[in-house]
Design a protein around this motif. Structure first.
Motif, PDB file in Angstrom:
ATOM      1  N   PRO A  52      45.037 -54.954-109.536  1.00  0.00           N
ATOM      2  CA  PRO A  52      45.578 -54.337-110.753  1.00  0.00           C
ATOM      3  C   PRO A  52      45.278 -52.848-110.864  1.00  0.00           C
ATOM      4  CG  PRO A  52      43.564 -55.528-111.265  1.00  0.00           C
ATOM      5  CD  PRO A  52      43.861 -55.803-109.811  1.00  0.00           C
ATOM      6  N   ILE A  53      46.194 -52.135-111.514  1.00  0.00           N
ATOM      7  CA  ILE A  53      45.950 -50.765-111.956  1.00  0.00           C
ATOM      8  C   ILE A  53      45.386 -50.887-113.366  1.00  0.00           C
ATOM      9  CG2 ILE A  53      46.992 -48.529-112.491  1.00  0.00           C
ATOM     10  CD1 ILE A  53      49.177 -49.212-110.424  1.00  0.00           C
ATOM     11  N   ILE A  54      44.094 -50.619-113.518  1.00  0.00           N
ATOM     12  CA  ILE A  54      43.396 -50.987-114.758  1.00  0.00           C
ATOM     13  C   ILE A  54      43.362 -49.875-115.804  1.00  0.00           C
ATOM     14  CG2 ILE A  54      41.963 -52.675-113.565  1.00  0.00           C
ATOM     15  CD1 ILE A  54      39.653 -50.608-113.780  1.00  0.00           C
ATOM     16  N   GLY A  58      52.220 -56.485-119.176  1.00  0.00           N
ATOM     17  CA  GLY A  58      52.757 -55.335-118.467  1.00  0.00           C
ATOM     18  C   GLY A  58      51.842 -54.835-117.375  1.00  0.00           C
ATOM     19  N   LEU A  59      51.052 -55.719-116.774  1.00  0.00           N
ATOM     20  CA  LEU A  59      50.079 -55.322-115.775  1.00  0.00           C
ATOM     21  C   LEU A  59      50.765 -54.774-114.534  1.00  0.00           C
ATOM     22  CD1 LEU A  59      47.024 -55.391-115.022  1.00  0.00           C
ATOM     23  CD2 LEU A  59      47.464 -57.607-113.974  1.00  0.00           C
ATOM     24  N   TRP A  84      55.213 -54.653-110.879  1.00  0.00           N
ATOM     25  CA  TRP A  84      54.767 -55.246-112.140  1.00  0.00           C
ATOM     26  C   TRP A  84      54.479 -56.718-111.950  1.00  0.00           C
ATOM     27  CZ3 TRP A  84      53.826 -52.405-116.469  1.00  0.00           C
ATOM     28  CH2 TRP A  84      54.336 -51.103-116.490  1.00  0.00           C
ATOM     29  N   ALA A  85      53.465 -57.216-112.594  1.00  0.00           N
ATOM     30  CA  ALA A  85      53.160 -58.641-112.537  1.00  0.00           C
ATOM     31  C   ALA A  85      54.376 -59.411-113.005  1.00  0.00           C
ATOM     32  CB  ALA A  85      51.960 -58.956-113.443  1.00  0.00           C
ATOM     33  N   GLY A  87      51.847 -63.258-110.440  1.00  0.00           N
ATOM     34  CA  GLY A  87      52.612 -62.859-111.601  1.00  0.00           C
ATOM     35  C   GLY A  87      52.205 -63.499-112.903  1.00  0.00           C
ATOM     36  N   PHE A  88      51.053 -64.188-112.930  1.00  0.00           N
ATOM     37  CA  PHE A  88      50.585 -64.813-114.165  1.00  0.00           C
ATOM     38  C   PHE A  88      49.606 -63.872-114.861  1.00  0.00           C
ATOM     39  CE2 PHE A  88      51.913 -68.352-111.501  1.00  0.00           C
ATOM     40  CZ  PHE A  88      52.730 -69.052-112.383  1.00  0.00           C
ATOM     41  N   ALA A  89      49.939 -63.484-116.082  1.00  0.00           N
ATOM     42  CA  ALA A  89      49.162 -62.472-116.789  1.00  0.00           C
ATOM     43  C   ALA A  89      47.822 -62.987-117.273  1.00  0.00           C
ATOM     44  CB  ALA A  89      49.961 -61.920-117.970  1.00  0.00           C
TER      45      ALA A  89
END
Length: 230
Positions: free
Chosen positions: A95-97, A116-117, A227-228, A31-33
């Motif tokens: 991730p959904i990139i 918002g990854l 969501w992250a 969860g770290f962006a």
């Protein structure tokens, strides 16, 4: 004379790069962006952690234990890729990139930042380099419907003969990322790109191409996406 950066890159082994990629995936899944956010949250030296994650400074098993405890993964997996990532059986996330099908020309709209990854589980047979694209709209009907996820391995390698005739993800030499059927071009070094509902793009030079490794239908894609930080 080679720069310090290029010399450092040349010294990296496949094991070092795999280790750093697993660290990056574990951080995102936790969860770290960003690397900075993770370092600040755990009191790590920011430059050291960033170098560990980008592969410039391979980390030790002792640090793998610290990183593993922080991110909820097993140090053996983090350090050497051995066994499952987690004791509790939770799926590793990727991730959904970007979005595909949202533009009339069929180009992929890539995410430009980490805020918002969106995350989704690694597909069967996927590796730490797996990523996903979300289908938007109906331009890919027959291959993937609106809301589906398309997975591929983000390896950035040239097209291979087994990709000819297949729908793949490519990047052109004009910076476009596309999902197209790959066809042999009129001469060596170029390819034609076929679409489901758009004209053929002939004799395009490509930087890389990647096989699609999985397509998840919209209903299931909604269930597995998170969501992250959630």
């Amino acid at each position: 004379m080679a720069s310090a950066e290029s010399r450092g890159t040349a010294r990296r082994s496949p094991d070092d790069l795999g280790r750093s990629e697993r660290l990056r995936r574990a951080r995102i899944d936790a969860g770290f962006a960003s690397a900075l956010a993770a370092a600040e949250a755990h009191g790590w030296n920011r430059n050291t952690y960033k170098s560990n994650e980008n592969g410039n400074a391979p980390f030790s098993y002792r640090m793998a234990e610290a990183y593993g405890a922080a991110f909820g993964v097993r140090p053996e997996w983090l350090y050497a890729g051995t066994g499952a990532a987690r004791e509790d059986g939770r799926a590793a996330m990727v991730p959904i990139i970007g979005r595909v099908g949202a533009n009339p020309d069929g180009s992929v709209l890539l995410s430009t930042g980490q805020e918002g990854l969106e995350l989704t589980p690694v597909p069967p047979g996927g590796s730490g380099k797996a990523v996903a694209l979300r289908v938007v709209g109906e331009s890919m009907r027959g291959l993937a419907d609106d809301g589906a996820l398309i997975y591929f391995e983000d390896q950035r390698t040239p097209p291979t003969p087994d990709m000819l005739g297949q729908v793949v993800v490519v990047e052109t030499d004009t910076d476009e990322v596309l999902v197209k059927r790959l066809v042999r071009g009129s001469k060596a070094g170029v390819y034609s790109l076929e679409s489901l509902d758009a004209p053929v793009r002939a004799d395009v030079r490509l930087r890389w191409a990647a096989h699609i490794t999985a397509i998840v239908p919209p209903f299931h894609a909604r269930r597995i996406t998170t969501w992250a930080g959630a």
